[in-house]
Design a protein around this motif. Structure first.
Motif, short mmCIF file in Angstrom:
data_model
loop_
_atom_site.label_atom_id
_atom_site.label_comp_id
_atom_site.label_asym_id
_atom_site.label_seq_id
_atom_site.Cartn_x
_atom_site.Cartn_y
_atom_site.Cartn_z
N MET A 1 0.85 -1.18 0.00
CA MET A 1 0.00 0.00 0.00
C MET A 1 0.89 1.24 0.00
N ASP A 2 0.66 2.14 -0.94
CA ASP A 2 1.49 3.36 -0.95
C ASP A 2 0.93 4.39 0.04
N ARG A 3 1.66 5.47 0.22
CA ARG A 3 1.27 6.45 1.24
C ARG A 3 -0.10 7.05 0.94
N ALA A 4 -0.40 7.30 -0.33
CA ALA A 4 -1.70 7.88 -0.70
C ALA A 4 -2.85 6.95 -0.34
N GLU A 5 -2.64 5.65 -0.51
CA GLU A 5 -3.69 4.68 -0.16
C GLU A 5 -3.86 4.61 1.36
N VAL A 6 -2.75 4.65 2.09
CA VAL A 6 -2.81 4.67 3.55
C VAL A 6 -3.55 5.92 4.01
N ASP A 7 -3.21 7.06 3.42
CA ASP A 7 -3.86 8.34 3.74
C ASP A 7 -5.37 8.23 3.52
N ALA A 8 -5.78 7.72 2.36
CA ALA A 8 -7.21 7.63 2.03
C ALA A 8 -7.95 6.74 3.03
N LYS A 9 -7.33 5.63 3.40
CA LYS A 9 -7.98 4.70 4.34
C LYS A 9 -8.09 5.32 5.72
N ILE A 10 -7.04 6.01 6.17
CA ILE A 10 -7.10 6.64 7.49
C ILE A 10 -8.15 7.75 7.51
N ARG A 11 -8.26 8.49 6.42
CA ARG A 11 -9.31 9.52 6.33
C ARG A 11 -10.70 8.90 6.48
N GLU A 12 -10.88 7.75 5.85
CA GLU A 12 -12.15 7.03 5.93
C GLU A 12 -12.43 6.62 7.38
N ILE A 13 -11.41 6.10 8.06
CA ILE A 13 -11.55 5.68 9.46
C ILE A 13 -11.81 6.90 10.36
N ALA A 14 -11.18 8.02 10.05
CA ALA A 14 -11.29 9.22 10.89
C ALA A 14 -12.65 9.90 10.77
N GLU A 15 -13.33 9.69 9.65
CA GLU A 15 -14.58 10.42 9.40
C GLU A 15 -15.59 10.37 10.55
N PRO A 16 -15.93 9.18 11.08
CA PRO A 16 -16.91 9.18 12.19
C PRO A 16 -16.40 9.83 13.48
N PHE A 17 -15.08 9.93 13.63
CA PHE A 17 -14.49 10.56 14.82
C PHE A 17 -14.42 12.08 14.69
N ASN A 18 -14.54 12.57 13.46
CA ASN A 18 -14.40 14.01 13.18
C ASN A 18 -15.76 14.69 13.36
N VAL A 45 -7.14 4.70 17.33
CA VAL A 45 -5.93 3.91 17.13
C VAL A 45 -6.28 2.42 17.00
N ALA A 46 -7.22 1.94 17.81
CA ALA A 46 -7.63 0.53 17.72
C ALA A 46 -8.18 0.21 16.33
N GLU A 51 -7.46 -2.31 11.03
CA GLU A 51 -7.52 -2.15 9.58
C GLU A 51 -6.21 -2.51 8.90
N PHE A 52 -5.10 -2.06 9.48
CA PHE A 52 -3.80 -2.24 8.85
C PHE A 52 -3.02 -3.43 9.41
N ASP A 53 -3.59 -4.10 10.43
CA ASP A 53 -2.95 -5.25 11.07
C ASP A 53 -1.56 -4.88 11.58
N ILE A 54 -1.51 -3.79 12.34
CA ILE A 54 -0.26 -3.29 12.93
C ILE A 54 -0.49 -2.99 14.41
N VAL A 74 1.99 4.83 10.01
CA VAL A 74 1.26 3.66 9.52
C VAL A 74 1.91 3.14 8.24
N HIS A 75 2.25 4.06 7.36
CA HIS A 75 2.88 3.66 6.09
C HIS A 75 4.20 2.94 6.36
N LYS A 76 4.99 3.45 7.30
CA LYS A 76 6.26 2.83 7.65
C LYS A 76 6.03 1.44 8.27
N SER A 77 5.01 1.32 9.12
CA SER A 77 4.68 0.03 9.74
C SER A 77 4.27 -1.00 8.70
N GLN A 78 3.59 -0.53 7.67
CA GLN A 78 3.16 -1.41 6.58
C GLN A 78 4.37 -2.04 5.91
#
Length: 81
Positions: A1-18, A45-46, A51-54, A74-78
């Motif tokens: 997964m490249d950084r842009a894909e990680v970014d997009a997924k985290i944005r999706e996860i963040a949406e209900p928290f925002n 964080v959970a 989502e990323f299995d990290i 997250v990208h580095k952990s991937q």
């Protein structure tokens, strides 16, 4: 997964928290801009860990203050897994 894909997924996860609908940028602060309290951070964080299995250590969490830092971590952990 490249950084842009990680970014997009985290944005999706963040949406209900925002709850305030803040526009998230690389410099968005979780504490000041998004007003995440400690419980919200733990839930957020959970979801990212699942989502990323990290694992994001407590030390890492303490160092991550801005959205861009989280995406980088997250990208580095991937790459390491």
């Amino acid at each position: 997964m490249d950084r842009a894909e990680v970014d997009a997924k985290i944005r999706e996860i963040a949406e209900p928290f925002n709850k305030k609908g803040v526009t998230i940028t690389e410099e968005t602060s979780f504490q000041n801009d998004l007003e995440f309290d400690s419980l919200t951070v733990m839930d957020f964080v959970a979801e990212i860990e699942d989502e990323f299995d990290i694992i994001i250590s407590m030390n890492q969490q303490a160092e991550i203050e801005k959205y861009g830092q989280l995406v980088d971590a997250v990208h580095k952990s991937q790459g390491a897994s």
